[in-house]
Each structure stands twice: as structure tokens, then as C-alpha cells.
Write an enzyme that holds these catalytic residues in place. Structure first.
Site, mmCIF file in Angstrom:
data_model
loop_
_atom_site.group_PDB
_atom_site.id
_atom_site.type_symbol
_atom_site.label_atom_id
_atom_site.label_comp_id
_atom_site.label_asym_id
_atom_site.label_seq_id
_atom_site.Cartn_x
_atom_site.Cartn_y
_atom_site.Cartn_z
ATOM 1 N N SER A 1 0.877 -1.178 0.000
ATOM 2 C CA SER A 1 0.000 0.000 0.000
ATOM 3 C C SER A 1 0.915 1.230 0.000
ATOM 4 C CB SER A 1 -0.933 -0.012 1.213
ATOM 5 O OG SER A 1 -0.205 0.090 2.418
ATOM 6 N N HIS B 1 -3.596 -6.065 2.132
ATOM 7 C CA HIS B 1 -2.746 -7.119 2.697
ATOM 8 C C HIS B 1 -3.503 -8.431 2.884
ATOM 9 C CE1 HIS B 1 0.050 -3.861 4.598
ATOM 10 N NE2 HIS B 1 0.168 -3.943 3.287
ATOM 11 N N GLU C 1 -5.028 -2.627 8.856
ATOM 12 C CA GLU C 1 -4.365 -3.215 10.033
ATOM 13 C C GLU C 1 -5.169 -2.958 11.302
ATOM 14 O OE1 GLU C 1 -0.308 -1.690 10.062
ATOM 15 O OE2 GLU C 1 -0.204 -1.987 7.892
ATOM 16 N N GLU D 1 1.061 -9.728 6.634
ATOM 17 C CA GLU D 1 1.944 -9.318 7.732
ATOM 18 C C GLU D 1 1.916 -10.281 8.913
ATOM 19 O OE1 GLU D 1 1.536 -5.242 8.890
ATOM 20 O OE2 GLU D 1 2.254 -4.536 6.949
ATOM 21 N N ASP E 1 -4.518 0.932 11.190
ATOM 22 C CA ASP E 1 -4.042 1.643 10.008
ATOM 23 C C ASP E 1 -5.151 1.496 8.983
ATOM 24 O OD1 ASP E 1 -2.871 2.730 7.824
ATOM 25 O OD2 ASP E 1 -1.210 1.296 7.663
ATOM 26 N N GLU F 1 -3.997 5.462 11.983
ATOM 27 C CA GLU F 1 -3.038 5.835 10.937
ATOM 28 C C GLU F 1 -3.760 6.017 9.607
ATOM 29 O OE1 GLU F 1 0.216 3.009 10.722
ATOM 30 O OE2 GLU F 1 0.485 3.399 8.579
ATOM 31 N N ASP G 1 1.146 8.315 7.335
ATOM 32 C CA ASP G 1 2.050 7.358 6.659
ATOM 33 C C ASP G 1 2.132 7.751 5.183
ATOM 34 O OD1 ASP G 1 3.407 5.240 5.567
ATOM 35 O OD2 ASP G 1 1.843 3.761 5.866
ATOM 36 N N LYS H 1 9.303 5.091 7.868
ATOM 37 C CA LYS H 1 9.708 3.911 7.088
ATOM 38 C C LYS H 1 10.908 4.338 6.250
ATOM 39 C CE LYS H 1 5.079 1.936 6.103
ATOM 40 N NZ LYS H 1 3.924 2.114 5.176
ATOM 41 N N HIS I 1 8.157 -1.425 9.766
ATOM 42 C CA HIS I 1 8.549 -2.385 8.727
ATOM 43 C C HIS I 1 7.711 -2.118 7.475
ATOM 44 C CE1 HIS I 1 4.971 -5.296 9.428
ATOM 45 N NE2 HIS I 1 4.620 -4.043 9.502
ATOM 46 N N LYS J 1 5.892 -0.716 14.550
ATOM 47 C CA LYS J 1 4.996 -1.616 13.821
ATOM 48 C C LYS J 1 5.871 -2.656 13.146
ATOM 49 C CE LYS J 1 2.399 0.253 10.650
ATOM 50 N NZ LYS J 1 1.236 0.510 9.767
HETATM 51 C C1 PEP Z 1 1.599 0.400 6.099
HETATM 52 O O1 PEP Z 1 0.789 0.860 5.292
HETATM 53 O O2 PEP Z 1 1.809 0.990 7.162
HETATM 54 C C2 PEP Z 1 2.355 -0.841 5.772
HETATM 55 C C3 PEP Z 1 3.269 -1.341 6.610
HETATM 56 O O3 PEP Z 1 2.043 -1.450 4.602
HETATM 57 P P1 PEP Z 1 2.905 -1.352 3.271
HETATM 58 O O4 PEP Z 1 4.296 -1.778 3.598
HETATM 59 O O5 PEP Z 1 2.205 -2.287 2.313
HETATM 60 O O6 PEP Z 1 2.845 0.079 2.823
HETATM 61 MG MG MG Z 2 0.289 2.560 6.762
#
Ligand code: PEP
Ligand code: MG
Length: 395
Positions: free
Chosen positions: A40, A149, A158, A193, A225, A266, A293, A318, A346, A369
């Protein structure tokens, strides 16, 4: 710091997709790093370079060719200087020439090598570079996977159990709660995940289940999320069989926060719906953490705007959204300077590399996370945090 040689290869991530692993050979020690891959992904993220067939051969060739020629047999005073050289060599705003995956694999390995050469743990090298106070992050354990996911079995991406405290105490609680939830859900598939991927027909049902779990496990709370960019089409958000205008979705969040023990939300709206973020943060930001995010993509420029406009009150970090460790640390510093929390994360396609655990501990993040407990690559991040605590106790 001196790098004698650089080698890269393709490894498979948890989704069975190729990703890059890079080894830096220093004058006496060597460091290895691999990079994860999101699904995503925000459209403002740095570019992950993939070949037309989905492979990473070009990214590998860039590491072993141009990057190796630019870095080898030169003296660098710090990993930041290596990052600066990588950014300059790439020359694009989103690392699209050499690839953020290629660049980050070198950047993480350089930070790791710096720690090894200084004889200090990775988290300590990170905190020394960033000027942060190390601390155990709260565990954000992704117990139910939905959205992209898990083929949208659940509307939000999530459903997370947040567990407070030192990881050595929090992880056994997370395990017990994860198992209990598994017993209640019965035979359901696993999502990307490593969390359960059940199907519910009402929006409230997963929250009711987690509410019961939180009541049984003190020191826990709920986070989601929403990954709402994935729900957004033609100005509306599509959840289960209904669609919601932005203000109607805001009402859904207000309702959830009133009824359930929510810790954070999130990406409640799509990545460019900044004013909807601002309105929601103004209305419920005192009760719950609103995390950006896809909105902020670990990008210092987008975080600066979010701070100015009070769009959120916490930032997901990230490293592969921006492409170097130094820029991810800059994102952390800016977020903390604004008095906001960071949650280090992650990606949904992961490797065995536990860098993000050291990163989260080193910057003293509010949370980490790292997914559910049903996949080894997720568990290893949480276990790395326990190992850090054990190392400290032995001192
Ligand atoms: C997220 O959206 O926070 C996530 C961990 O998913 P992705 O790595 O698919 O963006
Ligand atoms: Mg996210």
C-alpha cells in the site's frame, strides 16, 4: 570509514518477491543489509526500482556498478557522508535513477558498518548520530490483516494490539493475546503481515473482538491503520458494501474512539486529503494519536507541511519511503522537535533484517509496527528488541 568492495544479490521477501541484499566490505569488518517492500505504497514515496519482470537486477547492477565505483577506496568521516554521496550520485528528488531500494541497502549497511567499527550496538550508533534518547518502543502488533494485505477481507488494512512497557514484558503478553484471538477466530487464513485475516460483515465486529481482548490483557489498547488511500475512489471511501464522504468517515472514527479503547489511527484519509486530516486531528487529536504514513512518507518536506498545518500529531517512519538512513533520522528529529510521536515501521513485504528494531530503539520511538506474530520475519524484529534489553541488563 573505508569501503573496499560492495556486493549485492537478490533475495525473496515474505511475499516471495525479489528484493535486494547488499554487503559492504570495510577495511576489516563487513556489514550486510536487505530492504523491505511495501504494497500500500504512497505515491509520494521514493522510487523502488524494479525491472519489467519485477526483479531487482538493475538495482543490483547500480549498487555493484555506479555506487561501488563512487564509494570504494575513499575515506568517509561518517555514514551521513556516505548518504550524501549517494544522494548526490542519484541526482533525482525521489531516487528514481539509481533506485531507493539500491541506495537504502547501501545506506543501512553503512550505518551497520559504522556501529561495528566503533564497537557499539547498532541502536547506540543510531542514537549517537541522531542525538536521540534510546528507549523501548510500544509494540504495535498487527493481529488482524485487511485491506490490500488480505484481499479486503477486512475493510481497514491493520487492526493492531498496542502493548505498553519493556519488550521483554510486552512480548509474552502479545503472544498470549495473539493466541487467544486465534482460538476465537478459528480456522482463518494469515494475511501478508503474519496476522489473522478473518472476514466480518460489520464495521464494528473486529473492534468488539479487540475490545474484549484489551479487557483481558491490561496494558493493551487498539490501533488501526486505515490505509485510506486504498479505500478512496471518486471522492468517497469504500468500506464493506457502503461508501462514505470524508465527513461521514470522520464520524465513523469519532464513533470508534468514543466506544473503544483506541490508541492511534493511521492514514484515516487518502494521501492528499490534508485538510480532512487537519479537521480530524483538531476534533479527536487530544484523545487519540493520528499518524501520517502515505500522507508524510518519511519525507522531511511533507512532514514540515504537516507540522505547519497541524494535519496529524504523529509520523510513521519507514526508511525505504525516503531512501537513506540520514533522511529518515532527519524525519524523526523534525517530528520529535514538533512535540509529536514517531512510530517506526517495517513494510508488508519483509526480510530477516532487523534494522528497524534498532532504529526504533535508538530514536526512542513511541512505537514499532513490525506485523503479527505468525511470521518469523516479524517476530525477529520484536525478538531483537528483547535482545537489546538483555544486552543492557548484562552490562
Ligand atoms: C503500512 O501501510 O503501514 C504498511 C506497513 O504497509 P505497506 O508496507 O504495504 O505500505
Ligand atoms: Mg500505513
Amino acid at each position: 570509514m573505508r569501503i573496499d568492495s560492495i556486493h549485492a544479490r537478490s533475495i525473496f521477501d515474505t511475499r516471495g518477491k525479489p528484493t535486494i541484499e547488499t554487503t559492504l566490505q570495510g577495511s576489516t569488518l563487513k556489514a550486510v543489509a536487505s530492504v523491505p517492500s511495501g504494497k500500500s505504497t504512497g505515491s509520494h514515496e521514493a522510487l523502488e526500482l524494479r525491472d519489467p519482470d519485477g526483479g531487482v537486477a538493475t538495482a543490483i547492477a547500480n549498487v555493484e556498478g555506479e555506487i561501488a565505483r563512487a564509494l570504494c577506496a575513499r575515506d568517509f568521516s561518517s555514514p551521513e557522508e556516505i548518504d550524501q554521496a549517494l544522494i548526490a550520485l542519484d541526482g533525482t528528488a525521489n531516487k528514481s535513477r539509481l533506485g531507493a531500494n539500491a541506495i537504502l541497502s547501501v545506506s543501512i549497511a553503512a550505518m551497520r558498518l559504522a556501529g561495528l567499527e566503533a564497537g557499539v550496538p547498532l541502536w547506540s550508533a543510531i542514537s549517537a548520530r541522531a542525538g536521540t534518547t534510546p528507549a523501548a518502543p510500544r509494540l504495535y502488533v498487527n493481529v488482524m490483516n485487511g485491506g490490500v494485505h488480505a484481499d479486503f477481507r477486512l475493510p481497514f488494512q491493520e487492526y493492531i494490539l498496542v502493548v505498553e512497557g519493556l519488550t521483554s514484558a510486552a512480548l509474552p503478553i502479545a503472544h498470549a493475546a495473539f493466541d487467544k484471538l486465534g482460538e476465537r477466530l478459528g480456522d482463518v487464513p494469515m494475511g501478508d503481515e503474519g496476522g489473522y485475516a478473518p472476514t466480518f460483515s460489520a464495521l464494528d465486529e473486529p473492534f468488539e473482538m479487540l475490545d474484549a481482548l484489551v479487557a483481558e490483557f491490561p496494558g493493551t489498547s487498539i490501533a488501526i491503520d486505515a490505509a485510506a488511500s486504498e479505500l478512496y475512489r471518486d471522492g468517497r471511501y469504500h468500506l464493506l458494501d457502503k461508501s462514505f464522504a470524508p465527513d461521514e468517515l470522520a464520524q465513523v472514527y469519532r464513533d470508534i474512539v468514543t466506544r473503544f479503547p483506541m490508541h492511534s489511527i493511521e492514514d484515516p484519509f487518502a494521501e492528499d486529503a490534508a485538510s480532512d486530516f487537519t479537521a480530524l486531528t483538531a476534533s479527536i487529536g487530544q484523545q487519540v494519536i493520528i499518524v501520517g504514513d502515505d500522507l508524510t512518507v518519511t519525507n522531511p518536506a511533507r512532514i514540515e507541511t504537516a507540522i505547519e498545518k497541524k494535519e496529524i500529531n504523529a509520523v510513521l517512519i519507514k526508511p525505504n519511503q525516503i531512501g537513506t538512513v540520514s533522511e529518515a533520522l532527519r524525519a524523526v528529529q523534525m517530528t520529535h522537535a514538533a512535540g509529536w510521536a514517531t512510530v517506526c515501521s517495517h513494510r508488508s513485504g519483509e526480510t530477516h533484517d532487523t534494522f528497524i528494531a534498532d532504529f526504533a530503539y535508538g530514536v526512542g520511538a513511541h512505537g514499532i509496527k513490525a506485523g503479527g506474530l505468525g511470521q518469523r520475519e516479524r517476530l525477529e524484529k520484536f525478538e531483537r528488541l528483547v535482545a537489546i534489553e538483555n544486552e543492557l541488563l548484562r552490562k
